[in-house]
Write a protein that holds these residues in place. Structure first.
Motif, PDB file in Angstrom:
ATOM      1  N   MET A   8      50.691 -12.269 -31.855  1.00 30.45           N
ATOM      2  CA  MET A   8      49.554 -11.605 -31.216  1.00 30.45           C
ATOM      3  C   MET A   8      48.287 -12.443 -31.359  1.00 30.45           C
ATOM      4  O   MET A   8      47.472 -12.519 -30.434  1.00 30.45           O
ATOM      5  CB  MET A   8      49.353 -10.213 -31.831  1.00 30.45           C
ATOM      6  CG  MET A   8      50.493  -9.246 -31.565  1.00 30.45           C
ATOM      7  SD  MET A   8      50.263  -7.652 -32.384  1.00 30.45           S
ATOM      8  CE  MET A   8      48.819  -7.062 -31.528  1.00 30.45           C
ATOM      9  N   PHE A   9      48.124 -13.083 -32.538  1.00 29.74           N
ATOM     10  CA  PHE A   9      46.954 -13.935 -32.742  1.00 29.74           C
ATOM     11  C   PHE A   9      46.965 -15.097 -31.751  1.00 29.74           C
ATOM     12  O   PHE A   9      45.921 -15.440 -31.165  1.00 29.74           O
ATOM     13  CB  PHE A   9      46.952 -14.461 -34.182  1.00 29.74           C
ATOM     14  CG  PHE A   9      45.802 -15.378 -34.491  1.00 29.74           C
ATOM     15  CD1 PHE A   9      44.523 -14.878 -34.661  1.00 29.74           C
ATOM     16  CD2 PHE A   9      45.995 -16.743 -34.610  1.00 29.74           C
ATOM     17  CE1 PHE A   9      43.461 -15.713 -34.945  1.00 29.74           C
ATOM     18  CE2 PHE A   9      44.940 -17.595 -34.887  1.00 29.74           C
ATOM     19  CZ  PHE A   9      43.668 -17.085 -35.062  1.00 29.74           C
ATOM     20  N   ILE A  11      48.405 -15.194 -28.810  1.00 30.64           N
ATOM     21  CA  ILE A  11      48.143 -14.687 -27.464  1.00 30.64           C
ATOM     22  C   ILE A  11      46.651 -14.410 -27.271  1.00 30.64           C
ATOM     23  O   ILE A  11      46.062 -14.797 -26.254  1.00 30.64           O
ATOM     24  CB  ILE A  11      48.967 -13.405 -27.210  1.00 30.64           C
ATOM     25  CG1 ILE A  11      50.470 -13.749 -27.155  1.00 30.64           C
ATOM     26  CG2 ILE A  11      48.541 -12.728 -25.912  1.00 30.64           C
ATOM     27  CD1 ILE A  11      51.366 -12.532 -27.095  1.00 30.64           C
ATOM     28  N   LEU A  12      46.031 -13.753 -28.266  1.00 26.89           N
ATOM     29  CA  LEU A  12      44.612 -13.432 -28.153  1.00 26.89           C
ATOM     30  C   LEU A  12      43.755 -14.696 -28.157  1.00 26.89           C
ATOM     31  O   LEU A  12      42.778 -14.798 -27.395  1.00 26.89           O
ATOM     32  CB  LEU A  12      44.189 -12.512 -29.298  1.00 26.89           C
ATOM     33  CG  LEU A  12      44.725 -11.072 -29.224  1.00 26.89           C
ATOM     34  CD1 LEU A  12      44.355 -10.303 -30.478  1.00 26.89           C
ATOM     35  CD2 LEU A  12      44.180 -10.362 -27.989  1.00 26.89           C
ATOM     36  N   MET A  13      44.113 -15.678 -28.988  1.00 26.01           N
ATOM     37  CA  MET A  13      43.339 -16.914 -29.008  1.00 26.01           C
ATOM     38  C   MET A  13      43.508 -17.690 -27.707  1.00 26.01           C
ATOM     39  O   MET A  13      42.549 -18.297 -27.197  1.00 26.01           O
ATOM     40  CB  MET A  13      43.773 -17.781 -30.189  1.00 26.01           C
ATOM     41  CG  MET A  13      43.269 -17.276 -31.539  1.00 26.01           C
ATOM     42  SD  MET A  13      41.468 -17.061 -31.602  1.00 26.01           S
ATOM     43  CE  MET A  13      40.886 -18.700 -31.188  1.00 26.01           C
ATOM     44  N   ALA A  15      44.080 -16.350 -24.786  1.00 20.39           N
ATOM     45  CA  ALA A  15      43.274 -15.638 -23.793  1.00 20.39           C
ATOM     46  C   ALA A  15      41.788 -15.914 -24.000  1.00 20.39           C
ATOM     47  O   ALA A  15      41.032 -16.124 -23.035  1.00 20.39           O
ATOM     48  CB  ALA A  15      43.552 -14.135 -23.880  1.00 20.39           C
ATOM     49  N   THR A  16      41.347 -15.935 -25.275  1.00 21.92           N
ATOM     50  CA  THR A  16      39.937 -16.204 -25.569  1.00 21.92           C
ATOM     51  C   THR A  16      39.535 -17.605 -25.122  1.00 21.92           C
ATOM     52  O   THR A  16      38.475 -17.806 -24.515  1.00 21.92           O
ATOM     53  CB  THR A  16      39.681 -16.036 -27.081  1.00 21.92           C
ATOM     54  OG1 THR A  16      40.010 -14.702 -27.462  1.00 21.92           O
ATOM     55  CG2 THR A  16      38.226 -16.306 -27.418  1.00 21.92           C
ATOM     56  N   THR A 166      37.263 -16.315 -34.016  1.00 26.41           N
ATOM     57  CA  THR A 166      38.636 -16.464 -34.509  1.00 26.41           C
ATOM     58  C   THR A 166      38.868 -15.623 -35.759  1.00 26.41           C
ATOM     59  O   THR A 166      39.883 -14.927 -35.888  1.00 26.41           O
ATOM     60  CB  THR A 166      38.920 -17.939 -34.814  1.00 26.41           C
ATOM     61  OG1 THR A 166      38.746 -18.719 -33.626  1.00 26.41           O
ATOM     62  CG2 THR A 166      40.346 -18.128 -35.327  1.00 26.41           C
ATOM     63  N   ILE A 169      39.051 -11.918 -34.874  1.00 26.50           N
ATOM     64  CA  ILE A 169      40.342 -11.564 -34.255  1.00 26.50           C
ATOM     65  C   ILE A 169      41.419 -11.421 -35.333  1.00 26.50           C
ATOM     66  O   ILE A 169      42.216 -10.479 -35.321  1.00 26.50           O
ATOM     67  CB  ILE A 169      40.740 -12.619 -33.217  1.00 26.50           C
ATOM     68  CG1 ILE A 169      39.820 -12.535 -31.991  1.00 26.50           C
ATOM     69  CG2 ILE A 169      42.195 -12.447 -32.785  1.00 26.50           C
ATOM     70  CD1 ILE A 169      40.058 -13.620 -30.971  1.00 26.50           C
ATOM     71  N   TRP A 170      41.444 -12.354 -36.300  1.00 25.52           N
ATOM     72  CA  TRP A 170      42.450 -12.298 -37.367  1.00 25.52           C
ATOM     73  C   TRP A 170      42.274 -11.028 -38.205  1.00 25.52           C
ATOM     74  O   TRP A 170      43.247 -10.346 -38.528  1.00 25.52           O
ATOM     75  CB  TRP A 170      42.336 -13.541 -38.225  1.00 25.52           C
ATOM     76  CG  TRP A 170      43.353 -13.592 -39.322  1.00 25.52           C
ATOM     77  CD1 TRP A 170      43.185 -13.269 -40.636  1.00 25.52           C
ATOM     78  CD2 TRP A 170      44.731 -13.968 -39.179  1.00 25.52           C
ATOM     79  NE1 TRP A 170      44.353 -13.420 -41.326  1.00 25.52           N
ATOM     80  CE2 TRP A 170      45.321 -13.848 -40.469  1.00 25.52           C
ATOM     81  CE3 TRP A 170      45.500 -14.392 -38.114  1.00 25.52           C
ATOM     82  CZ2 TRP A 170      46.652 -14.154 -40.699  1.00 25.52           C
ATOM     83  CZ3 TRP A 170      46.843 -14.701 -38.353  1.00 25.52           C
ATOM     84  CH2 TRP A 170      47.400 -14.575 -39.618  1.00 25.52           C
ATOM     85  N   LEU A 173      43.406  -7.977 -36.226  1.00 26.73           N
ATOM     86  CA  LEU A 173      44.867  -7.854 -36.180  1.00 26.73           C
ATOM     87  C   LEU A 173      45.407  -7.336 -37.509  1.00 26.73           C
ATOM     88  O   LEU A 173      46.313  -6.500 -37.542  1.00 26.73           O
ATOM     89  CB  LEU A 173      45.496  -9.206 -35.853  1.00 26.73           C
ATOM     90  CG  LEU A 173      45.434  -9.659 -34.399  1.00 26.73           C
ATOM     91  CD1 LEU A 173      45.995 -11.062 -34.252  1.00 26.73           C
ATOM     92  CD2 LEU A 173      46.208  -8.705 -33.502  1.00 26.73           C
TER      93      LEU A 173
END
Length: 433
Positions: A8-9, A11-13, A15-16, A166, A169-170, A173
């Motif tokens: 998930m991290f 994917i989110l990074m 996208a970011t 970053t 986000i971590w 999550l």
């Protein structure tokens, strides 16, 4: 396998970063468009100012050129315009210090031209009354450097924020996955005997997981209960004939010829009963563990095998078995065979001596009809339960035959139906899925 958090991290990074790069591209494009617009306006303004001064004769040509090309310095950035004034007959009247010798443009208005190896953005205006053309130019290299400086000034702060984003986000999550870790902790803390449902409050995304696990616990508990019942029943049912065998064997060993003959007959009956019970127990275990689609055979072959396996029982009871089968696709050999064989055995056991058991089969159903006493009304709701023999049990029965048949049909996606036969007896229908 990569952990869910890392996946998930990532994917989110990704996208970011994609959004961030898109923002950079948009900033660069927007900045370039606005800077070009502002500088073009300044070019046009300077060219028209020079043309106006010359036309009004308020200043000479050299002074007008000097005025138009005066250096601009803002925050350490120096910008120098280049100006040319040409007669319409092709003679050069004046030019600024950094202007090339060649003509910057050939036509009025805006244009981008390469002169002496340098690319210029030029605005030209013609004074037809005095017969001159005024040209004001900007170096494109200067413009590109200005655009780059402005873009970097906007990008660098957002780049500095990226590590902070970053980390957020971590942390987000980690907090979002905390209920999943708690659920895993609850499961890890359980003993093997604990099969009660999970009752911890969970986010809506984990509610289906909790429901599926509670359903699994219920099915495991039901399976364990069946195993306990199976073991207890098998031990009880096997104990009786084995004790009888021992007793009859002792009688046969010590008695006279008549007693020995009766004892051997009883031993044979007990062995037959034990053999059928063991086979039914094995059938039940095999059906419970079976998955659909492992071994298929033509329906006619399955019918033939079942009739052959019950032939000795039919002969001993004096029962005729008649089979009428139409064309049908292949079916699961083990499941349909177990269901049909147990139904057929029950029908033979229930039939009177000299009776007939009819088997009719087609692609959609198999009907087994006997002329026995049938099933009592009060027993119909429970007759397919495991180990239920009914209020009028048959000698040697175990209460497993119809339970095996029902389970096997359900595994195949079919159904088992029991109905009183017209004229007496029972009709069992195996509806094939």
């Amino acid at each position: 396998m990569i952990s869910l958090r890392l996946r998930m991290f990532a994917i989110l990074m990704a996208a970011t970063c994609a959004v961030w790069l898109s923002g950079i591209a948009w900033i660069h494009h927007s900045t370039a468009a606005k800077v070009d617009h502002v500088l073009d306006a300044r070019l046009a303004e300077a060219a028209r100012m020079v043309s106006s001064l010359i036309s009004d004769r308020r200043i000479d040509v050299e002074a007008a050129v000097a005025l138009a090309t005066s250096s601009e310095t803002v925050a350490g950035y120096s910008r120098q315009l280049s100006c040319q004034i040409w007669r319409l007959d092709g003679a050069r009247l004046a030019g600024s210090t950094f202007a090339p010798e060649e003509r910057l443009a050939e036509a009025d208005g805006f244009g981008t031209n390469t002169v002496d190896g340098t690319e210029w953005r030029v605005f030209s205006v013609t004074d037809a009354e005095r017969g001159v053309r005024v040209m004001i130019g900007d170096s494109m290299a200067m413009r590109e450097r200005l655009i780059a400086d402005v873009t970097h000034g906007l990008i660098l702060p957002s780049l500095a924020i990226l590590p902070v984003l970053t980390g957020l986000i971590w942390l987000g999550l980690s907090g979002g996955l905390r209920p999943l870790r708690r659920l895993a902790g609850d499961l890890a803390a359980r003993e093997a005997e604990e099969l009660h449902p999970l009752d911890r409050r969970l986010p809506s995304e984990l509610t289906p997981v909790r429901g599926a696990m509670n359903d699994l616990f219920a099915r495991v508990e039901a399976a364990r209960e069946r195993e306990r019942s199976f073991t207890a029943f098998a031990a009880h049912e096997l104990k009786t004939p084995l004790a009888g065998l021992k007793t009859q064997a002792q009688i046969a060993a010590r008695g006279d010829e008549g007693q020995r003959a009766r004892a051997l007959s009883q031993i044979e009956t007990s062995v037959a009963r034990t053999d059928r019970l063991v086979r039914q127990l094995l059938d039940m275990a095999a059906v419970d563990a079976r998955r659909m689609g492992e071994d298929h055979a033509p329906l006619a072959a399955i019918l033939r095998d079942c009739v052959q396996m019950t032939e000795a029982l039919a002969e001993a009871k004096g029962v005729n078995v008649r089979v009428e089968a139409g064309p049908a696709p292949p079916r699961d050999r083990l499941l349909l065979g177990a269901a049909l064989r147990n139904v057929l055995e029950n029908a033979i056991q229930a039939s009177p001596a000299g009776g007939t058991v009819r088997v009719r089969a087609d692609a959609r159903r198999i009907e087994v009809t006997d002329r026995g006493p049938g099933i009592r009304a009060e027993d119909r709701t429970r007759i397919t339960e495991r180990f239920f023999r009914g209020s009028r049990p048959k000698p040697g029965g175990s209460g497993l035959g119809l339970a095996i048949a029902r389970t096997a049909m359900e595994k195949m996606g079919g159904e088992l139906h029991l109905d009183p036969a017209r004229g007496g007896g029972e009709r069992v229908t195996l509806r094939l899925g």
